[in-house]
Design an enzyme around this catalytic site. Sequence first.
Site, mmCIF file in Angstrom:
data_model
loop_
_atom_site.group_PDB
_atom_site.id
_atom_site.type_symbol
_atom_site.label_atom_id
_atom_site.label_comp_id
_atom_site.label_asym_id
_atom_site.label_seq_id
_atom_site.Cartn_x
_atom_site.Cartn_y
_atom_site.Cartn_z
ATOM 1 N N GLU A 469 39.122 45.197 41.765
ATOM 2 C CA GLU A 469 38.024 45.788 42.531
ATOM 3 C C GLU A 469 36.803 44.891 42.339
ATOM 4 O O GLU A 469 36.466 44.540 41.199
ATOM 5 C CB GLU A 469 37.709 47.194 42.010
ATOM 6 C CG GLU A 469 38.793 48.212 42.330
ATOM 7 C CD GLU A 469 38.456 49.613 41.810
ATOM 8 O OE1 GLU A 469 38.469 50.555 42.601
ATOM 9 O OE2 GLU A 469 38.180 49.751 40.598
ATOM 10 N N VAL A 470 36.182 44.513 43.437
ATOM 11 C CA VAL A 470 34.955 43.722 43.376
ATOM 12 C C VAL A 470 33.813 44.690 43.679
ATOM 13 O O VAL A 470 33.842 45.376 44.710
ATOM 14 C CB VAL A 470 35.003 42.582 44.415
ATOM 15 C CG1 VAL A 470 33.652 41.894 44.525
ATOM 16 C CG2 VAL A 470 36.087 41.578 44.041
#
Length: 740
Positions: A469-470
């Site tokens: 997840e960014v």
Amino acid sequence: MAQNSATEVARETTQQAFSLEIYGENVGVIFIDVPNEKVNTLKAEFAEQFLAILQQAQSTSGLKGLVITSGKKDNFIAGADISMIAGCENKAQASELSKAGHVLFDKIDNYPLPIIAAIHGACLGGGLELALACHARVCSNDNKTKLGLPEVQLGLLPGSGGTQRLPRLIGIPHALDLMLTGRQLKAKQALKLGLVDDVVPESILLDVAVKMVKKGGVQRPAIHWQQRLLSSKLLRNKVFDSAKQKALSKTKGHYPAPEKIIHVVKTGMNKGLQAGYAEEAKAFGELVMTPESAALRNLFFAVTALKNETGAQATPLKINQVGVLGGGLMGGGIAYVTAFQGKLPVRIKDISDKGVTQALRYSWDLLTQRVIKRRLLARERAAVMARVSGTLSYQGLENANVIIEAVFEDLALKQKMVAEVEKMSKQQAIFASNTSSLPIHQIAQNATHPEKVIGLHYFSPVDKMPLVEVIPHQHTDETTIATVVALAKRQGKTAIVVGDDAGFYVNRILAPFLCEAARCLVEGESIEHIDRALVEFGFPVGPFNLLDEVGIDVGTKILPILVERFGERFKAPDLLDKVVKDDRKGKKNGKGFYEYGHHTNKLWFWKKANKRQVDKTIYSLIGVVPNNTLTKADIAQRCVMMMLNEAARCLDENIIKSARDGDVGAVFGIGFPPFFGGPFRYMDSLGIAKTVETLNNLAVKYGDKFEPCELLCNMAENNQTFFSANAEDEVNATKLSNEQ
Ligand code: NAI
């Protein structure tokens, strides 16, 4: 490509996918080069062109035979174009695609002159089926050369004769193994199995294939004893039966493709080639129309689309070196994927020698496993290890332009790390935090350059879990986002950009699922019963097994943060506290919901997890006498519905950008059953109105936490779905609530 051959070139210049050159006067070489595409994929409309080329070759006098090769650099044929399949409206139409493949490849098989496939790069799916129809195959020894039939991963089977030609070439057991796993072989493995006849350097590939043609094809060695044994029908059927049993124990009946593959191969081997082809086309048509295949294909499209996205409106920075702060379980894994997959120099900083050594050892151990399995040469391991180094200070990190932080989960510590990095970095490095629960904007709170601070959330074990997840916060700049997304891709990960709120996306939807499982336990359902219920639903492991794997302490740490931010629906029963207080951390300290004995290896594999025994002492600790009054379907419904409702909330609150991202995140971050396509596809298949109705019923029985969220209610009212039925729109499906 054989520039040194005496060549009389008659290459066509039209926008055709196929062209014919005549080499050394009497060998025709067909080049496949699909115009305007990076890689070759086979489309139905090519059949005519291909037949015309074969015809043209046949009418060229004096030809001794043909070579089929690719005009693309580093790619033979990546497979059939699967968007063709999406256009099929019924089984019969899909079967026709398969039958057309049979006709075409039979033309190659029955061609009066030898045809040799010269393979360099990916030779997969329909590409390998084409190569199998040729009279012999030679491939390059390059690492990019990979051969396989991955159709099963899309819920399909090889539909252009592959199920019949492969077992006849390499024997039933190996053929079944390749088709049922979809695994890809390197050149040498393919040679060992007899899938290719020769492996040579790429520079002489075409020359060798041309020579093979001139010699009139290849002389195959005598049939292998295994194949001979299988000429007995009784023995063959035994092999099929045991393959079926093995496949069923893996799929638990959730995936129809493996059984069909076995059935089709069996038909062909027992009743002959034509019967085999007929069954292959029929089964292909049936599989194309299954919801499982549709779900798997949609996931494939989604991941492919994500691979082509940059995550932001900016050009990523060129990464020169990556720094990793903290050499623990996560830091060690991050360093490994950076050096190995990412091929980037990485320097690990820890406060203790132990931390540094542990991280270096992490890479060494994983690389050594590869060396032992002969998937890596010792010198390649040395080359990767030469890219990883460690330090107790910031020495050698001054010029790194990305620093990934994986120290203890402590806000003050993480803020201190930001300050230290800003002070020492000559590059104004990007600061990417692997926090699992702390808001990124808080980590960036005192930063001089908050635009450079971002979340980059990996999952454990980092080398195996494909998702990251960014997490940009409000002030993160676009270049930082694009650079971190590019880095994640380079590390072999699928990246989704998610919102900066408690739990981000994956942990936020996982938490209510785990809490509901804990509530079922409190109410008297046994741990095995609950875990089995979710495994039967399609998760790789049950919730308690999962908690043991990730660490009960880690898994529960985030809950108070979620309760504080979103309220009571995240409140876990007290039993989890009792378990943590009893120093039950799960697998890592050999004490959890299950018994561990001596096997506390951190680098675990899912497959062992489902075979453990529950530690019965836990029941007296939490004061529960299990009596299993609920059915497994009831338990699964309760846990899954909590997850679905939360996923819909995340979409509504912009935590995820699209239902597509939400599906990818849940499947690759948690193991949500891929054959359902992800939580959003699953809700679409249930029907949104039905989902809302089920949630309402559960709310009556078990309380407000089940109340359907606003988005779902609105959608049910307006008869909406998350995805359009149109395949083109599916990939681009964006947030619905924006449209409302
Ligand atoms: P860990 O306890 O295994 O490793 C942390 C390491 O950081 C230790 O080696 C420690 O010596 C080092 N460290 C502490 N202070 C430091 C400093 N000032 N400078 C450099 N190194 C320092 O922890 P783990 O599990 O690797 O977690 C690290 C981070 O990743 C945490 O924020 C955690 O929440 C997050 N995370 C953990 C996951 C998991 O499953 N364990 C999953 C996803 C994220």
